[in-house]
Enzyme design. Structure first.
Site, short mmCIF file in Angstrom:
data_model
loop_
_atom_site.label_atom_id
_atom_site.label_comp_id
_atom_site.label_asym_id
_atom_site.label_seq_id
_atom_site.Cartn_x
_atom_site.Cartn_y
_atom_site.Cartn_z
CG HIS A 1 -1.54 -1.12 1.79
ND1 HIS A 1 -1.11 -2.19 2.37
CD2 HIS A 1 -3.08 -1.20 1.34
CE1 HIS A 1 -2.07 -3.12 2.67
NE2 HIS A 1 -3.38 -2.45 2.24
CG ASP B 1 1.92 -0.78 3.22
OD1 ASP B 1 1.05 -0.46 4.27
OD2 ASP B 1 1.67 -1.89 2.59
CD GLU C 1 -6.87 -11.75 4.00
OE1 GLU C 1 -6.47 -10.65 3.21
OE2 GLU C 1 -6.80 -11.40 5.12
CG ASP D 1 -4.38 -11.10 0.33
OD1 ASP D 1 -3.48 -11.14 -0.79
OD2 ASP D 1 -4.60 -10.05 0.63
CG ASP E 1 -4.30 -10.77 8.76
OD1 ASP E 1 -4.95 -11.14 7.63
OD2 ASP E 1 -4.56 -9.36 8.76
CG ASP F 1 -2.99 -9.53 3.85
OD1 ASP F 1 -2.34 -8.96 4.67
OD2 ASP F 1 -4.06 -9.12 3.11
C1 XLS Z 1 -7.25 -6.37 5.26
C2 XLS Z 1 -6.86 -6.76 3.90
C3 XLS Z 1 -5.75 -5.79 3.43
C4 XLS Z 1 -5.80 -6.09 1.95
C5 XLS Z 1 -4.77 -4.90 1.35
O1 XLS Z 1 -7.88 -7.30 5.84
O2 XLS Z 1 -6.63 -8.08 4.00
O3 XLS Z 1 -4.51 -6.29 3.99
O4 XLS Z 1 -5.21 -7.42 1.40
O5 XLS Z 1 -5.57 -3.70 1.67
NI NI Z 2 -5.92 -9.37 2.25
NI NI Z 3 -7.31 -9.39 5.68
#
Ligand code: XLS
Ligand code: NI
Ligand code: NI
Length: 433
Positions: A99, A102, A266, A294, A307, A337
């Protein structure tokens, strides 16, 4: 070279019998799986935000990590980049994702943010050139700064919409310049906390208009990567508009963008939505919007996005089975991620987390390929639907209720239930692991 990873060797493949923590047991980048090198199946990416920008906080306490690059200056942002590219190299991950927030210090205004980003993008370009690391995707952080507390595209204040659109443009420019293969839109705070202050119809239309602008700009600048929406059901807002794959598809259809935008799915978000990862992957494939993943792992007992690094090989095998059934990745890949637990303070924790994750993905991929190549699962599924291959089955779908009624009477159709054989198939899957 910085000395952050001092003493940590580059990771290589040593095979399942290795006793070395700093080695791959399953991930052998050039080993062929279904005729393709594993590295081209998996297309690993490291996530800049969790690995290099996250301070280790939780709702009860702040920073636990003590990284020499923490701080808001360009010099520190460059040190962070130096360390990040050293990690990509040590691990042999071919891609990274970031991002804007970051990688660059927060400026006093939009113009300063953009200048900072552009300077880092040039710095990245040099590093990508010398190391060969590529960009899987870029994205804009439109959720951390307080200006985005009520959303970005869906904000009640048009000035926030404008600031967000302008920021997305700069992030698409950065992604394009760095040869990124995708651009991701995760709906940070695109959702609501209470309907009492929310005009849902208006907010949806704003989000649709923003997405249309993103697609238009992609074509305007000739960005040939994919635009990906990342579904998530809740967190940070109580209800997020991009709840899951099905919801995103409905949204894309509504705005006529289903052929322009795909999804980045994800694991943890699928679990939060009450689905399995493989469900989301399979649905995206069937809808023709599968893009990228992800990869992480959510805690099954908590109600938030934990995560964690992935390590559940049986689950990952089922996920990669759906990825392979989708024909594999084109522009997409496997982005970690995932973040360390906040007590995992050491540089080696960061390396070992990725080593384990990459190895678990490789083991899952190999099991998935075996499931597919063996053909027993496919044969069992085909057999279950065999009736539909017969002409009577095919004609049914084009028929009408009255004709079907006549047919059922005429032929005295009286279907006999048949076993779904679930346990047999589950036992079969365990044999590939
Ligand atoms: C948050 C998201 C974020 C995205 C990118 O929960 O997973 O990390 O992958 O903005
Ligand atoms: Ni993500
Ligand atoms: Ni996430």
């Amino acid at each position: 070279m910085t000395d952050f990873f001092k003493g940590i060797p580059a990771i290589s493949f040593e095979g399942p019998d290795s006793d070395n923590d700093f080695a791959f047991r399953h991930y052998d980048a050039n080993e062929l799986v279904m005729g393709k090198p594993m590295k081209d199946h998996l297309r690993f990416a490291a996530a800049y935000w969790h690995s290099f920008a996250w301070p280790g906080g939780d709702p009860f306490g702040g920073q636990t990590f003590d990284r020499p690059w923490f701080g808001d200056t360009m010099a520190l942002a460059k040190m962070k980049a130096d360390v990040a590219f050293e990690m990509f190299d040590l691990l042999g991950v071919p891609f990274f994702c970031f991002h804007d927030a970051d990688v660059r210090p927060e400026g006093a205004n939009f113009a300063e943010n953009t200048r900072n980003l552009e300077e880092i993008v040039d710095y990245f370009a040099g590093k990508m050139e010398t190391t060969g690391t590529k960009l899987l995707w870029g994205t804009a952080n439109l959720f951390s700064h307080r200006r985005f507390m009520a959303g970005a595209a869906t904000n009640p204040d048009p000035e926030v919409f404008a600031f967000s659109a302008a920021t997305i443009k700069t992030c698409m420019d950065a992604t394009h310049k760095l040869g990124g293969e995708n651009y991701v839109l995760w709906g940070g705070r695109e959702g609501y906390e209470t309907l009492l202050n929310t005009d849902m119809g208006r907010e949806r239309r704003q989000a649709g208009a923003m997405l249309q602008m993103v697609v238009d700009y992609k074509h305007k600048i000739g960005f040939d990567g994919a635009i990906l929406i990342e579904p998530k059901p809740q967190e940070p807002t109580k209800h997020q508009y991009d709840y899951d794959v099905a919801t995103v598809y409905g949204f894309l259809k509504d705005f006529g963008l289903e052929n322009e935008v795909k999804v980045n799915i994800e694991q943890g978000h699928a679990i939060l939505a009450g689905h399995s990862f493989e469900h989301e992957l399979a649905l995206a494939r069937e809808l023709g919007i599968f893009g990228s993943i992800d990869m992480n792992r959510n805690d099954y007992q908590s109600g938030w996005d934990t995560d964690q690094f992935p390590n559940n090989i049986p689950e990952m095998a089922l996920a990669y089975y759906e990825v392979l059934r989708a024909g594999g990745f084109t522009t997409g890949g496997t982005n970690f991620d995932a973040k360390l637990r906040r007590q995992s303070l050491d540089a080696e924790d960061l390396i070992l987390a990725h080593v384990g994750g990459m190895d678990a993905c490789a083991a899952g991929l190999k099991a998935a390929a075996a499931m597919l190549e063996d053909g027993k699962l496919e044969a069992a599924r085909d057999a279950r639907y065999a009736g539909w291959a017969a002409p009577e089955g095919q004609d049914l779908l084009a028929s009408d209720l009255a004709s079907i009624e006549a047919q059922v009477r005429r032929n005295d159709i009286n279907p006999a239930p048949r076993s779904g054989r679930q346990e047999r198939l589950e036992n079969l899957v365990n044999r590939y692991l």
